[in-house]
Design a protein around this motif. Structure first.
Motif, short mmCIF file in Angstrom:
data_model
loop_
_atom_site.label_atom_id
_atom_site.label_comp_id
_atom_site.label_asym_id
_atom_site.label_seq_id
_atom_site.Cartn_x
_atom_site.Cartn_y
_atom_site.Cartn_z
N GLY A 278 17.98 -6.65 -8.67
CA GLY A 278 18.15 -7.15 -7.44
C GLY A 278 17.11 -6.86 -6.66
N ASP A 279 16.06 -5.82 -7.03
CA ASP A 279 14.73 -5.57 -6.27
C ASP A 279 13.94 -6.42 -7.03
N LEU A 280 13.85 -7.35 -7.79
CA LEU A 280 12.95 -8.14 -8.31
C LEU A 280 12.00 -8.76 -7.52
N PHE A 281 10.74 -8.59 -7.27
CA PHE A 281 9.82 -8.95 -6.71
C PHE A 281 8.19 -9.31 -7.22
N ALA A 282 7.51 -9.97 -6.43
CA ALA A 282 6.05 -9.88 -6.84
C ALA A 282 5.21 -9.11 -6.11
N GLY A 283 4.21 -8.20 -6.99
CA GLY A 283 3.22 -7.54 -6.03
C GLY A 283 2.41 -6.86 -7.28
N ASP A 284 2.07 -5.44 -6.95
CA ASP A 284 1.18 -4.56 -7.66
C ASP A 284 2.02 -4.13 -8.74
N PRO A 285 1.60 -4.24 -10.07
CA PRO A 285 2.24 -3.87 -11.27
C PRO A 285 2.23 -2.03 -11.23
N ALA A 286 1.63 -1.36 -10.53
CA ALA A 286 1.60 0.12 -10.47
C ALA A 286 2.92 0.56 -9.91
N CYS A 287 3.65 -0.51 -9.23
CA CYS A 287 5.11 0.06 -9.03
C CYS A 287 5.95 0.28 -10.21
N ASP A 288 5.59 -0.75 -11.01
CA ASP A 288 6.66 -0.40 -12.43
C ASP A 288 6.08 0.42 -13.41
N PRO B 169 0.75 -1.06 0.06
CA PRO B 169 -0.17 -0.01 0.05
C PRO B 169 0.88 1.20 0.07
N LEU B 170 0.63 2.30 -0.77
CA LEU B 170 1.33 3.32 -1.06
C LEU B 170 1.05 4.13 0.22
N ALA B 171 0.08 4.24 1.08
CA ALA B 171 0.08 4.79 2.17
C ALA B 171 0.93 4.51 3.44
N ASP B 172 1.57 3.21 3.14
CA ASP B 172 2.83 3.15 4.03
C ASP B 172 3.87 3.72 3.91
N THR B 173 3.94 4.53 2.74
CA THR B 173 5.26 5.36 2.69
C THR B 173 4.83 6.87 2.98
N THR C 159 -5.17 1.58 -10.76
CA THR C 159 -3.78 1.35 -11.04
C THR C 159 -3.00 2.48 -11.56
N LEU C 160 -3.58 3.21 -12.46
CA LEU C 160 -2.67 4.42 -12.96
C LEU C 160 -2.71 5.43 -11.71
N ARG C 161 -3.66 5.39 -10.84
CA ARG C 161 -3.56 6.58 -9.92
C ARG C 161 -2.43 6.06 -8.80
N ARG C 162 -2.52 4.89 -8.56
CA ARG C 162 -1.13 4.27 -7.81
C ARG C 162 0.03 4.51 -8.39
N ALA D 93 -6.38 5.83 -3.75
CA ALA D 93 -6.83 4.68 -4.70
C ALA D 93 -7.08 3.36 -4.09
N PRO D 94 -8.15 2.52 -4.67
CA PRO D 94 -8.20 1.29 -4.11
C PRO D 94 -6.99 0.58 -4.44
N GLU D 95 -6.70 -0.66 -3.66
CA GLU D 95 -5.56 -1.27 -3.49
C GLU D 95 -5.68 -2.48 -4.84
N TRP D 96 -4.32 -3.02 -5.28
CA TRP D 96 -4.09 -4.05 -6.30
C TRP D 96 -5.28 -5.29 -5.74
N ALA D 97 -5.94 -5.85 -6.39
CA ALA D 97 -6.78 -6.82 -6.01
C ALA D 97 -6.53 -8.30 -6.91
N GLY D 98 -5.73 -8.07 -7.79
CA GLY D 98 -5.23 -9.13 -8.66
C GLY D 98 -4.44 -10.06 -8.31
#
Length: 304
Positions: free
Chosen positions: A217-227, A147-151, A255-258, A184-189
């Motif tokens: 090095g930061d390869l991970f699985a999560g919300d595509p909004a980050c990329d 969640p972006l709010a964590d930052t 997703t675009l908002r995030r 924005a709503p969180e990623w649900a996929g």
């Protein structure tokens, strides 16, 4: 960025190769770059050696690349540094290290993409190919992808500091973009594979467009909004819409908002690193400032 206690030299690397991968030890060797986590040394024409030197987290990041990237690389339409050999800690060098393929090109913080349409389509094709559901056990992000709010707290501190240094002209506009994204709503996929660190120094260009992506090095699985934040961080003005129209599946509004929020967060970090480079502070890279400022300008201009 605390310096490693062991000086990394060509002689050290050659000794490491002789000990663990002697068939590679006689290849020509020269320094390629000193990155945030690792030093990169070219090994002949087609290989490179990456050794951790500046952060304690680099060891785990190199092992992660070695474990996961070889399986992902064949489906990606741009060149990436594919791990070939793993060097284990030893008395000579008490940290792991990698031999990877060499990816030619110039980092985009030094040679930005100028062919907007081609760069947008190329970046969209790369992320479409990468963003597939990740298996159970795939790594989680260190400080991104949730969640972006964590930052909220570090964002507020970073914005305040940049404003005080005269690096942000309109902090209210920057804050508005981030707050809209955080709401924005969180990623649900499903958790998708992500590069996780798509800033200009980690993508390579040739002839005005993208030709390679480095540092997984930061390869991970999560919300595509980050990329997907990369549309504003990496592309020339006016190219984000074509990127979003080309990427599949077409990202929804949430997703675009995030993604815009992650782009603001990354741009703010780039502005601080660029300023540190201009003033000679540790960890600074002067070339990071201009693309970060350009990204922030794009995000504010398209806020509505």
């Amino acid at each position: 960025m605390p310096d490693t206690e062991i000086e990394i030299t060509a002689e050290l690397i050659r000794d490491l190769l002789r000990d663990q991968h002697p068939d590679l030890a006689d290849r020509p060797l020269r320094l390629g770059a000193r990155g945030w986590d690792n030093q990169l040394w070219r090994l002949g024409d087609d290989l490179a050696v990456r050794l951790p030197w500046a952060t304690q987290s680099a060891d785990a990041l190199l092992r992660k690349e070695h474990a996961w990237l070889p399986a992902l690389a064949p489906r990606l339409p741009l060149q990436v540094p594919v791990p070939q050999r793993l060097g284990e800690p030893s008395e000579r060098f008490p940290r792991p290290w990698l031999v990877t393929t060499w990816v030619p090109g110039e980092p985009a913080d030094r040679a930005p993409a100028t062919r907007a349409a081609e760069a947008a389509v190329t970046l969209a094709a790369f992320l479409t190919a990468l963003h597939r559901p990740a298996p159970d056990g795939a790594p989680a992000g260190r400080d991104r992808g949730g969640p972006l709010a964590d930052t909220a707290e570090p964002f507020a501190q970073g914005l305040s500091s940049a404003t005080e240094r005269g690096l942000i002209r309109d902090p209210d506009a920057v804050r508005a973009v981030w707050e809209d994204a955080a709401a924005a709503p969180e990623w649900a996929g499903p958790r998708l594979w992500l590069h996780g660190d798509l800033h200009p120094a980690n993508i390579l260009t040739a002839n005005g467009t993208f030709c390679g992506v480095i540092d997984f090095g930061d390869l991970f699985a999560g919300d595509p909004a980050c990329d997907l934040a990369a549309a504003w961080i990496l592309l020339p003005d006016g190219a984000a819409d074509l990127f979003h129209a080309t990427y599949r599946p077409t990202p929804d509004a949430a997703t675009l908002r995030r993604a815009r929020g992650w782009a603001v967060w990354r741009a703010l970090g780039g502005i601080h690193i660029g300023d540190a480079g201009v003033h000679g502070r540790p960890g600074g890279k002067a070339t990071w400032g201009p693309p970060a400022q350009a990204a922030l300008r794009r995000l504010i201009a398209t806020a509505h």
